[in-house]
Structures are given as C-alpha cells and as structure tokens.
Scaffold this active site. Sequence first.
Site, PDB file in Angstrom:
ATOM      1  N   GLY A  50       0.843  -1.190   0.000  1.00 19.22           N
ATOM      2  CA  GLY A  50       0.000   0.000   0.000  1.00 19.22           C
ATOM      3  C   GLY A  50       0.877   1.239   0.000  1.00 19.22           C
ATOM      4  O   GLY A  50       2.065   1.169   0.290  1.00 19.22           O
ATOM      5  N   CYS A  77       5.257  -6.234   1.610  1.00 23.59           N
ATOM      6  CA  CYS A  77       5.602  -4.824   1.595  1.00 23.59           C
ATOM      7  C   CYS A  77       4.930  -4.082   2.759  1.00 23.59           C
ATOM      8  O   CYS A  77       5.276  -4.325   3.896  1.00 23.59           O
ATOM      9  CB  CYS A  77       5.232  -4.227   0.242  1.00 23.59           C
ATOM     10  SG  CYS A  77       6.157  -2.747  -0.105  1.00 23.59           S
ATOM     11  N   TYR A  78       3.944  -3.230   2.524  1.00 24.30           N
ATOM     12  CA  TYR A  78       3.242  -2.590   3.638  1.00 24.30           C
ATOM     13  C   TYR A  78       2.720  -3.660   4.594  1.00 24.30           C
ATOM     14  O   TYR A  78       2.719  -3.479   5.812  1.00 24.30           O
ATOM     15  CB  TYR A  78       2.076  -1.735   3.116  1.00 24.30           C
ATOM     16  CG  TYR A  78       1.338  -0.998   4.209  1.00 24.30           C
ATOM     17  CD1 TYR A  78       1.676   0.306   4.543  1.00 24.30           C
ATOM     18  CD2 TYR A  78       0.304  -1.614   4.913  1.00 24.30           C
ATOM     19  CE1 TYR A  78       1.008   0.976   5.564  1.00 24.30           C
ATOM     20  CE2 TYR A  78      -0.374  -0.951   5.946  1.00 24.30           C
ATOM     21  CZ  TYR A  78      -0.015   0.343   6.265  1.00 24.30           C
ATOM     22  OH  TYR A  78      -0.676   0.998   7.262  1.00 24.30           O
ATOM     23  N   HIS A 171       7.743  -7.758  -3.880  1.00 25.07           N
ATOM     24  CA  HIS A 171       6.439  -8.120  -4.452  1.00 25.07           C
ATOM     25  C   HIS A 171       6.515  -9.426  -5.240  1.00 25.07           C
ATOM     26  O   HIS A 171       7.000  -9.434  -6.369  1.00 25.07           O
ATOM     27  CB  HIS A 171       5.945  -6.999  -5.364  1.00 25.07           C
ATOM     28  CG  HIS A 171       5.541  -5.773  -4.620  1.00 25.07           C
ATOM     29  ND1 HIS A 171       4.291  -5.632  -4.065  1.00 25.07           N
ATOM     30  CD2 HIS A 171       6.231  -4.662  -4.297  1.00 25.07           C
ATOM     31  CE1 HIS A 171       4.220  -4.466  -3.442  1.00 25.07           C
ATOM     32  NE2 HIS A 171       5.389  -3.862  -3.571  1.00 25.07           N
ATOM     33  N   GLU A 173       4.050 -10.921  -6.480  1.00 25.00           N
ATOM     34  CA  GLU A 173       2.923 -11.009  -7.415  1.00 25.00           C
ATOM     35  C   GLU A 173       3.215 -10.420  -8.789  1.00 25.00           C
ATOM     36  O   GLU A 173       2.463 -10.628  -9.725  1.00 25.00           O
ATOM     37  CB  GLU A 173       1.684 -10.341  -6.796  1.00 25.00           C
ATOM     38  CG  GLU A 173       1.755  -8.820  -6.600  1.00 25.00           C
ATOM     39  CD  GLU A 173       2.439  -8.372  -5.303  1.00 25.00           C
ATOM     40  OE1 GLU A 173       3.314  -9.102  -4.813  1.00 25.00           O
ATOM     41  OE2 GLU A 173       2.116  -7.273  -4.816  1.00 25.00           O
ATOM     42  N   ASP A 230     -14.407  -7.533 -24.789  1.00 20.83           N
ATOM     43  CA  ASP A 230     -14.761  -7.144 -23.422  1.00 20.83           C
ATOM     44  C   ASP A 230     -16.247  -6.839 -23.280  1.00 20.83           C
ATOM     45  O   ASP A 230     -16.908  -7.358 -22.391  1.00 20.83           O
ATOM     46  CB  ASP A 230     -13.946  -5.927 -22.974  1.00 20.83           C
ATOM     47  CG  ASP A 230     -12.464  -6.130 -23.206  1.00 20.83           C
ATOM     48  OD1 ASP A 230     -12.055  -7.301 -23.351  1.00 20.83           O
ATOM     49  OD2 ASP A 230     -11.717  -5.136 -23.255  1.00 20.83           O
ATOM     50  N   LYS A 381      -7.003  -9.440 -19.629  1.00 15.60           N
ATOM     51  CA  LYS A 381      -7.523  -9.793 -20.955  1.00 15.60           C
ATOM     52  C   LYS A 381      -7.613 -11.308 -21.181  1.00 15.60           C
ATOM     53  O   LYS A 381      -8.618 -11.807 -21.666  1.00 15.60           O
ATOM     54  CB  LYS A 381      -6.617  -9.167 -22.022  1.00 15.60           C
ATOM     55  CG  LYS A 381      -7.213  -9.175 -23.410  1.00 15.60           C
ATOM     56  CD  LYS A 381      -8.137  -8.005 -23.564  1.00 15.60           C
ATOM     57  CE  LYS A 381      -8.756  -7.921 -24.944  1.00 15.60           C
ATOM     58  NZ  LYS A 381      -9.573  -6.689 -25.051  1.00 15.60           N
TER      59      LYS A 381
END
Length: 525
Positions: A50, A77-78, A171, A173, A230, A381
Amino acid sequence: TILVLDFGSQYTHLITRRLREINVYSEMLPCTQKIAELSWKPKGIILSGGPYSVYAPDAPHVDPAVFDLDVPILGICYGLQEIAWTHGQNVSAGEKREYGRAQLQLEPHTSMSPHVDELFKGLGQDFEVWMSHGDKLSKLPEQFVTIAKTANAPFAGIAHTEKQYYGIQFHPEVTHTPKGTILIKNFAVNICKAGANWTMEAFVDKEIARIRALVGEKGQVIGAVSGGVDSTVAAKLMKEAIGDRFHAVLVDNGVLRGGEAKQVHQTLTEGLGIQLHVVDASQRFLGLLDGVSDPEKKRKIIGNTFIDCFQEKANELTAAAHNTPQAGEIEWFLQGTLYPDVIESISFKGPSATIKTHHNVGGLPEKMHLKLIEPLRELFKDEVRAMGTNLGIPHDLVWRHPFPGPGLAIRIIGAVTPEKVRIVQEADAIFISEIRAAGLYGQIAQAFAAMMEGKAVGVVGDQRLHGYIIALRAVSTSDFMTADSFVFDGEWLKRVVNRIGNEVQGVARVVYEVSSKPPATIEFE
Ligand code: XMP
C-alpha cells in the site's frame, strides 16, 4: 479461500490473479474489513502492499482479530510493516527508497521451527525480486527471525518462530519477480492448505450470483457494446444473470469496419440471445466529422456524440421500462472495464503525459444518474477471453483484434469523408481475410488498413489515376505499450497489395508500414 486484505497497492489485484493461476480461490476485501462480519473462515490471509507509512496518523490498519483467527498470514511490503507494527516493532523510513530489481538471499538460521522454511521452498538460494517501497523494517519484532535479505534491506523476509506469520518486503505477485508464483503457491497451498479447485466455471457462477444480488429481482441494466471481446463478454454475463432485463446498445458511428454493425447484431441477437438495440447514427457522426482533421478533435466529437446517442436511446428505453410492470427502472450502467484499464486510469492521473485520450464512456453514468456495474474489473484480458469461451462466445470473437472506439476516423489521416471510409473498409476487409486465409490472424496482435493524407498518381489501363494511398499495418505486442511490426512473406504481401490496388476503386498505391512503437503508435493518429 485465501483472504486478501487490500491496503491500496496497484498490485493487489495481481495477488488474486496469481492465486487464480494456481487454481486457489481468493476473496479481496478492504484492509479494514471486520473479521467478525465474515460469514466464512479463510484458510490464510495475505496483507497487500500500500502507499502509506504505518506510522502516518491516518495509516490504515487491520482488524486485530485477524491475529486471533489462528491461520497463516503473509504480509507483502506494507503488509510486512503492518505485521511488524502490530507486533510492536519499529519501522523506519528507508534512507534509500528502493524501487526495482534486487537480488534476494535466503538467510540461514538455526530456528527449531520447520515452518519458517516453507515459504521459500524450491526457490533456490538466491533469486531476483522486485522491490517497491519507502519504509523498511529497522529491527526485528520479538519472536521473529530473518529469512531473507537484500543488499539494501536486511529484513527482506521475516517469519514468526511459532506462528505461521511471514513478511516479505518485495512483491512476489509481479512478473519482475520471476519465481513469485512459486512463493505464493508455497504460502497458499503448502502453508495454508487451501484447495487448488478454482475454475472459470465456478467463477462465472459466482459473478452471476453477485450480479443478481446487486441488481435485485426487478432491476434493469443498460450497456454499450462494440462487438469487441470485453463488451461482448460483459453483455453475455449480464444476459445469463438477468436475461432480458439487460439492454445492449450498439451505436453505429459510421466509422466501424465494413458490415460490422450488421455482423455484431447477428452474433449478439441470434448467436448469444442478447437483446440488442442498434442506433444508426452514421450520418450524424460523419456530418460532425466533416472537415475535421485534428485527431484529438475527432476523438472528442466521436466520444461526445456517442454519449449523446447512447443517452437518447437510454431515455427511450427508460421511458419504455415505465410501462413494463414486471420489471423496475433502468438503474444500472454496465461497463466492460478490465483491470489494466483501472490501473491505466489511475496512473493517468499523474503528470505522466496522456499520449492519446482514449475514448471511453466514463462520464456517462454520473450524467445519467446510473449506478455503475463492472463485472470484469478484476480480470485481465486473457482471463476475459477464458470467460468468453466458458460462456459460449464464438472463438473468432473471443480472439478478435482490438478495435479503437474512434474507429476508422483515427486510421484516416486528415479529414474523414464517406468515400475514404468506404475505401479503408474495403481494403481492410481484403487484408484481414487474406491474413485469416494464411492462418496468421492469431499470431498478430492487431492488423488493419489505414489511409495516408493526400493523393498519389497511379495508372489504371491507359488512364492516369489520382488516387488515395492505403497503408497496411500489422503488429505483434503483448501489452500494446510497445509493439513490433509483423514480418510477412514478401510474395504474399505483394499479392495482397495488388488485390487491394485492383479491387478497391480509388486506390493509387498501397504501402506496408513497418514502424515499431515507440516511436510510432499502433494507430495512425
Ligand atoms: P496506440 O495507437 O496508442 O494504440 O499505440 C494502443 C492500443 O490502443 C488502441 N487505441 C484506442 N482505443 N480509443 C480506443 O478505444 C482510442 O482513442 C484509441 N487509440 C488507440 C489501439 O487500437 C491499440 O490497440
């Protein structure tokens, strides 16, 4: 299910995406979620990154009850700082803010608790990670050990010696941490013992249930469709959720591809059973575009006129809804926003120059007092495509190249006329059908015909022809931020160029454009 508590990092959705990739269910909720209000018990909790500092007076904090749940917790992280903060430990603003790649080294330790090693299992002794933080831990909280460090962060990874609490400063991710998914899998599957049974089918069912709950028994929804992936997937999801209480509107702006409005109408109504209203506004758009050559002006005209047309249709449908006692008012506006659009619009707030203002219908819901519903907001996507396939949308549509909102108007350099639109439509149809016939469509990210400004001289029979110049463009790209021109076989290209020159009346020359992005963009304007 893994509970992901969101502290507002732009990467939080990537955590849920990685979890989906390893088939683990997750639920993302705001960091302030009260645990007592959950109707289910998570198998584990991930605290996201964050933008705050845990010591800022307005810094968000988790409900202390997360630590009473007796489930594994991973702070990223945060999230790491939050774990340290709740365990009474100092966090200092790092002298060196750290952004970018770093080499992580696992820290050998002599802990008696085997669980502390589980997080980095199978990752090797050191590996590359992506850092993005200001604050860092200045001291270990009590009962924690260091499990990894980098040159700049002595506590890049920490673990509780008794409980299954972990904190990492980097991170896992993001793709810049190449082994990040293994780490997330170690946490979710090995440490939390979450089942790997997430499927797209179940996800679709859940989304449908969510839409039904949101819209209610009588609520009606309106949304714009373009024929792209989409909006079609979002529309089909709506159709499955609330049937004919969903109204799709297609505005024909006169700068669509040849025959497109008709084709979309057929696919959506006959193929997918969606209630579609086509508004033919091509004359109106072309009239307003007459003599306009500035690309941003073209975009504005098309964007604003689109909003006007849509709004008129919506008013008409809303009035009609008054007369259908079995259904309620149209209160909702469907938008097929994807997660990357969400990030893009956030990052666009900053001074990072807007290269082109992308056409969207952003201001519409407020103007019309409609509530926004965005069922694809968490998806990327490729996940939308998988969802489309799952919903029975035809393969060709699911894998369709993107087409810009302002359509052919930004593929015709300079002023748009009906004749130029006709020529580009015909040239484009030949180019795309040849690409399909050669089996190349799926290898190309986007291909189209455009028109250069001005005219050139050619010869037809014995006649001198002063005609238009068509430019063909095909690119490979994975994210549309950078792109490379696609390399066709020379003989094949010559044949296609000849076909366009011979079959499309008014064309004097055809060129193949090979600029990469940057410095060029994909579209011509
Ligand atoms: P550029 O030309 O910026 O294109 O390299 C990147 C991607 O964005 C699409 N694009 C647009 N899409 N409205 C849209 O809806 C626009 O104004 C617009 N401009 C570019 C383009 O087709 C490509 O996929």
